[in-house]
Design a protein around this motif. Sequence first.
Motif, PDB file in Angstrom:
ATOM      1  N   SER A 159      -5.465 -18.932   6.055  1.00 19.85           N
ATOM      2  CA  SER A 159      -5.384 -17.818   5.107  1.00 19.85           C
ATOM      3  C   SER A 159      -4.026 -17.128   5.141  1.00 19.85           C
ATOM      4  CB  SER A 159      -6.478 -16.787   5.405  1.00 19.85           C
ATOM      5  OG  SER A 159      -6.146 -15.995   6.528  1.00 19.85           O
ATOM      6  N   ASP A 160      -3.284 -17.299   6.247  1.00 20.22           N
ATOM      7  CA  ASP A 160      -1.949 -16.709   6.419  1.00 20.22           C
ATOM      8  C   ASP A 160      -1.967 -15.196   6.500  1.00 20.22           C
ATOM      9  OD1 ASP A 160      -0.591 -19.128   6.527  1.00 20.22           O
ATOM     10  OD2 ASP A 160      -0.295 -19.217   4.364  1.00 20.22           O
ATOM     11  N   ARG A 161      -3.094 -14.581   6.794  1.00 17.21           N
ATOM     12  CA  ARG A 161      -3.156 -13.118   6.841  1.00 17.21           C
ATOM     13  C   ARG A 161      -2.643 -12.571   8.163  1.00 17.21           C
ATOM     14  NH1 ARG A 161      -9.312 -12.638   4.760  1.00 17.21           N
ATOM     15  NH2 ARG A 161      -9.390 -14.471   6.110  1.00 17.21           N
ATOM     16  N   PHE A 162      -3.384 -12.840   9.231  1.00 16.52           N
ATOM     17  CA  PHE A 162      -3.006 -12.277  10.528  1.00 16.52           C
ATOM     18  C   PHE A 162      -1.638 -12.783  10.968  1.00 16.52           C
ATOM     19  CE2 PHE A 162      -2.956 -12.524  15.199  1.00 16.52           C
ATOM     20  CZ  PHE A 162      -3.166 -11.192  15.501  1.00 16.52           C
ATOM     21  N   GLY A 163      -1.377 -14.063  10.771  1.00 14.10           N
ATOM     22  CA  GLY A 163      -0.124 -14.646  11.234  1.00 14.10           C
ATOM     23  C   GLY A 163       1.106 -14.134  10.520  1.00 14.10           C
ATOM     24  N   TYR A 164       0.921 -13.502   9.361  1.00 17.37           N
ATOM     25  CA  TYR A 164       2.064 -13.026   8.580  1.00 17.37           C
ATOM     26  C   TYR A 164       2.967 -12.122   9.407  1.00 17.37           C
ATOM     27  CZ  TYR A 164       4.703 -10.218   5.207  1.00 17.37           C
ATOM     28  OH  TYR A 164       5.710  -9.558   4.535  1.00 17.37           O
ATOM     29  N   TRP A 165       2.383 -11.184  10.147  1.00 18.63           N
ATOM     30  CA  TRP A 165       3.192 -10.142  10.784  1.00 18.63           C
ATOM     31  C   TRP A 165       4.042 -10.680  11.932  1.00 18.63           C
ATOM     32  CZ3 TRP A 165       4.076  -6.029   8.130  1.00 18.63           C
ATOM     33  CH2 TRP A 165       3.160  -5.660   7.131  1.00 18.63           C
ATOM     34  N   VAL A 166       3.463 -11.482  12.801  1.00 14.64           N
ATOM     35  CA  VAL A 166       4.260 -11.997  13.913  1.00 14.64           C
ATOM     36  C   VAL A 166       5.272 -13.015  13.400  1.00 14.64           C
ATOM     37  CG1 VAL A 166       2.671 -13.875  14.582  1.00 14.64           C
ATOM     38  CG2 VAL A 166       4.105 -12.755  16.315  1.00 14.64           C
ATOM     39  N   ALA A 167       4.905 -13.786  12.362  1.00 15.08           N
ATOM     40  CA  ALA A 167       5.854 -14.737  11.789  1.00 15.08           C
ATOM     41  C   ALA A 167       7.000 -14.005  11.089  1.00 15.08           C
ATOM     42  CB  ALA A 167       5.142 -15.663  10.801  1.00 15.08           C
ATOM     43  N   ARG A 168       6.685 -12.945  10.371  1.00 12.28           N
ATOM     44  CA  ARG A 168       7.732 -12.203   9.673  1.00 12.28           C
ATOM     45  C   ARG A 168       8.679 -11.520  10.645  1.00 12.28           C
ATOM     46  NH1 ARG A 168       8.331 -11.171   4.582  1.00 12.28           N
ATOM     47  NH2 ARG A 168       7.943 -13.412   4.708  1.00 12.28           N
ATOM     48  N   PRO A 180       3.294  -1.006   5.251  1.00 18.05           N
ATOM     49  CA  PRO A 180       2.717   0.204   4.664  1.00 18.05           C
ATOM     50  C   PRO A 180       2.774   1.335   5.685  1.00 18.05           C
ATOM     51  CG  PRO A 180       0.979  -1.212   5.455  1.00 18.05           C
ATOM     52  CD  PRO A 180       2.269  -1.974   5.651  1.00 18.05           C
ATOM     53  N   THR A 181       2.591   2.556   5.248  1.00 17.43           N
ATOM     54  CA  THR A 181       2.497   3.660   6.188  1.00 17.43           C
ATOM     55  C   THR A 181       1.441   3.329   7.239  1.00 17.43           C
ATOM     56  OG1 THR A 181       3.064   5.209   4.422  1.00 17.43           O
ATOM     57  CG2 THR A 181       2.077   6.132   6.411  1.00 17.43           C
ATOM     58  N   LEU A 182       1.804   3.422   8.505  1.00 16.91           N
ATOM     59  CA  LEU A 182       0.950   2.916   9.566  1.00 16.91           C
ATOM     60  C   LEU A 182      -0.066   3.924  10.089  1.00 16.91           C
ATOM     61  CD1 LEU A 182       3.656   0.939  11.572  1.00 16.91           C
ATOM     62  CD2 LEU A 182       1.920  -0.003  10.030  1.00 16.91           C
ATOM     63  N   THR A 183       0.133   5.194   9.850  1.00 20.01           N
ATOM     64  CA  THR A 183      -0.766   6.214  10.380  1.00 20.01           C
ATOM     65  C   THR A 183      -2.182   6.027   9.847  1.00 20.01           C
ATOM     66  OG1 THR A 183       1.077   7.769  10.484  1.00 20.01           O
ATOM     67  CG2 THR A 183      -1.140   8.696  10.621  1.00 20.01           C
ATOM     68  N   ASP A 184      -3.165   6.102  10.747  1.00 21.05           N
ATOM     69  CA  ASP A 184      -4.584   5.995  10.397  1.00 21.05           C
ATOM     70  C   ASP A 184      -4.945   4.659   9.749  1.00 21.05           C
ATOM     71  OD1 ASP A 184      -5.192   8.527  11.403  1.00 21.05           O
ATOM     72  OD2 ASP A 184      -4.656   9.500   9.513  1.00 21.05           O
ATOM     73  N   ARG A 185      -4.301   3.594  10.176  1.00 18.77           N
ATOM     74  CA  ARG A 185      -4.661   2.254   9.724  1.00 18.77           C
ATOM     75  C   ARG A 185      -5.038   1.421  10.954  1.00 18.77           C
ATOM     76  NH1 ARG A 185      -3.757   2.257   4.492  1.00 18.77           N
ATOM     77  NH2 ARG A 185      -2.088   3.551   3.676  1.00 18.77           N
ATOM     78  N   TYR A 186      -5.968   0.502  10.741  1.00 15.20           N
ATOM     79  CA  TYR A 186      -6.551  -0.212  11.875  1.00 15.20           C
ATOM     80  C   TYR A 186      -6.642  -1.705  11.583  1.00 15.20           C
ATOM     81  CZ  TYR A 186      -7.728   4.531  13.147  1.00 15.20           C
ATOM     82  OH  TYR A 186      -7.637   5.855  13.459  1.00 15.20           O
ATOM     83  N   VAL A 187      -6.681  -2.471  12.659  1.00 20.52           N
ATOM     84  CA  VAL A 187      -6.826  -3.928  12.582  1.00 20.52           C
ATOM     85  C   VAL A 187      -7.921  -4.337  13.545  1.00 20.52           C
ATOM     86  CG1 VAL A 187      -5.706  -6.151  13.003  1.00 20.52           C
ATOM     87  CG2 VAL A 187      -4.404  -4.283  11.949  1.00 20.52           C
ATOM     88  N   GLN A 188      -8.810  -5.208  13.087  1.00 17.27           N
ATOM     89  CA  GLN A 188      -9.892  -5.726  13.935  1.00 17.27           C
ATOM     90  C   GLN A 188     -10.044  -7.213  13.640  1.00 17.27           C
ATOM     91  OE1 GLN A 188     -13.916  -4.206  13.148  1.00 17.27           O
ATOM     92  NE2 GLN A 188     -14.308  -4.165  15.348  1.00 17.27           N
ATOM     93  N   VAL A 223      -0.659  -3.138  16.784  1.00 19.64           N
ATOM     94  CA  VAL A 223      -0.587  -4.576  16.512  1.00 19.64           C
ATOM     95  C   VAL A 223       0.822  -4.967  16.084  1.00 19.64           C
ATOM     96  CG1 VAL A 223      -1.420  -6.437  15.014  1.00 19.64           C
ATOM     97  CG2 VAL A 223      -3.035  -4.781  15.969  1.00 19.64           C
ATOM     98  N   LEU A 224       1.426  -4.166  15.220  1.00 18.07           N
ATOM     99  CA  LEU A 224       2.777  -4.483  14.766  1.00 18.07           C
ATOM    100  C   LEU A 224       3.778  -4.357  15.909  1.00 18.07           C
ATOM    101  CD1 LEU A 224       4.571  -5.366  12.500  1.00 18.07           C
ATOM    102  CD2 LEU A 224       4.648  -3.008  11.660  1.00 18.07           C
ATOM    103  N   THR A 234      14.211  -7.084  16.597  1.00 24.10           N
ATOM    104  CA  THR A 234      15.061  -5.947  16.977  1.00 24.10           C
ATOM    105  C   THR A 234      15.482  -5.097  15.788  1.00 24.10           C
ATOM    106  OG1 THR A 234      17.026  -7.367  16.885  1.00 24.10           O
ATOM    107  CG2 THR A 234      15.949  -7.095  19.043  1.00 24.10           C
ATOM    108  N   GLY A 235      15.078  -5.473  14.585  1.00 18.45           N
ATOM    109  CA  GLY A 235      15.353  -4.635  13.425  1.00 18.45           C
ATOM    110  C   GLY A 235      14.404  -3.451  13.401  1.00 18.45           C
ATOM    111  N   ALA A 236      14.425  -2.728  12.306  1.00 20.44           N
ATOM    112  CA  ALA A 236      13.540  -1.575  12.156  1.00 20.44           C
ATOM    113  C   ALA A 236      12.304  -1.958  11.351  1.00 20.44           C
ATOM    114  CB  ALA A 236      14.281  -0.435  11.454  1.00 20.44           C
ATOM    115  N   VAL A 237      11.252  -1.172  11.504  1.00 24.88           N
ATOM    116  CA  VAL A 237      10.088  -1.252  10.627  1.00 24.88           C
ATOM    117  C   VAL A 237      10.227  -0.133   9.607  1.00 24.88           C
ATOM    118  CG1 VAL A 237       7.585  -1.016  10.453  1.00 24.88           C
ATOM    119  CG2 VAL A 237       8.593  -2.247  12.381  1.00 24.88           C
TER     120      VAL A 237
END
Length: 335
Positions: A159-168, A180-188, A223-224, A234-237
């Motif tokens: 599906s390429d969903r979870f892997g997107y972030w570590v690959a990117r 996206p704005t990270l405050t009050d967001r969750y991953v399970q 998670v990020l 080493t870049g910024a988010v």
Amino acid sequence: MRRILVLGGTAWLGRELATQLLESGDDVTCLARGTAGPPPPGVSFVTADRAEPGAYDAVRDTDWDEVIEVSWDLGYVTGALDALGARAGHWTFLSCCSVYASNAVPGADESAALVEPGDDAGEDYAAAKVSCERASTAVLGDRLLIVRAGLIAGPGDGSDRFGYWVARCALAGDEDVLAPTLTDRYVQVIDVRDLAAWTISAGRAGVTGAIDAVGDVHTFEDVLAQARSVAGHTGAVVEAAPGWLVDQGVAYWAGPRSLPLWLPEDLGGFSRRSNAAFHAAGGVLRSMRDTLADTLDDERARGLERGRRSGLTRAEERELLTMLDDRSVDHQRRP
């Protein structure tokens, strides 16, 4: 030696189940068309189209210690129940947490209301899974385990969903990554290997009833941060406001031009379901970092710059980052 029949076994979760069953010393048969890929070496493979008459002829006269069903096609499920229900000591139906009617309440458990199937149940995944659960319960009663899996992650995810972030993060290196704005967001998420291992052990122990097989709740920020650490980013988010992202045609959750795992605010309970029953039934979860590290190895093997089913292309991401800087749109940079 237990005799196990996996209805499937050539795609991602089914293949992991068959592989681990073999490794535990079980006698494993997989029944499938075989179009999703080859079965694991060592299984007995029965090629069959479950839509055709006689699909179960090669397996219907065997007494099975366990049958594992992964389909959401009601016709397939009822056909298997008719042919094999009386010959199975225990039956596991792989359902999912999409069956719940609401995703608004954090901490909801197996007692929450389900969606109600309609005439188009075969067209809707969640409704079809509910219909399959009910049909299985009617035939099997107290021999049935319903595994309501959460979002599955780990190596091999198509599906390429979870892997997107570590690959990117790995691809970006010292350049910025858009989020996206990270405050009050969750991953399970639950690692496919942990889900398979528990499903097998629960079947062996004769566990029955419906159980949400979901991972622990993590903040999106955590998670990020772990993905960046694993990938050496080493870049910024750069966090952008949800409204601005939507205005630029960035989609929630999955698919092309999306930011995967990002959910609308009214789905605040989707990634925060209770996994108390899963743990009480012996469920064990590896660390998020281990899943990320193994996922990155898999992503590198498949190619960090390959076309993806979910996420932004790197070119799309750079364009959006440039727009944020050039237009002084409200955003935040996290080093």
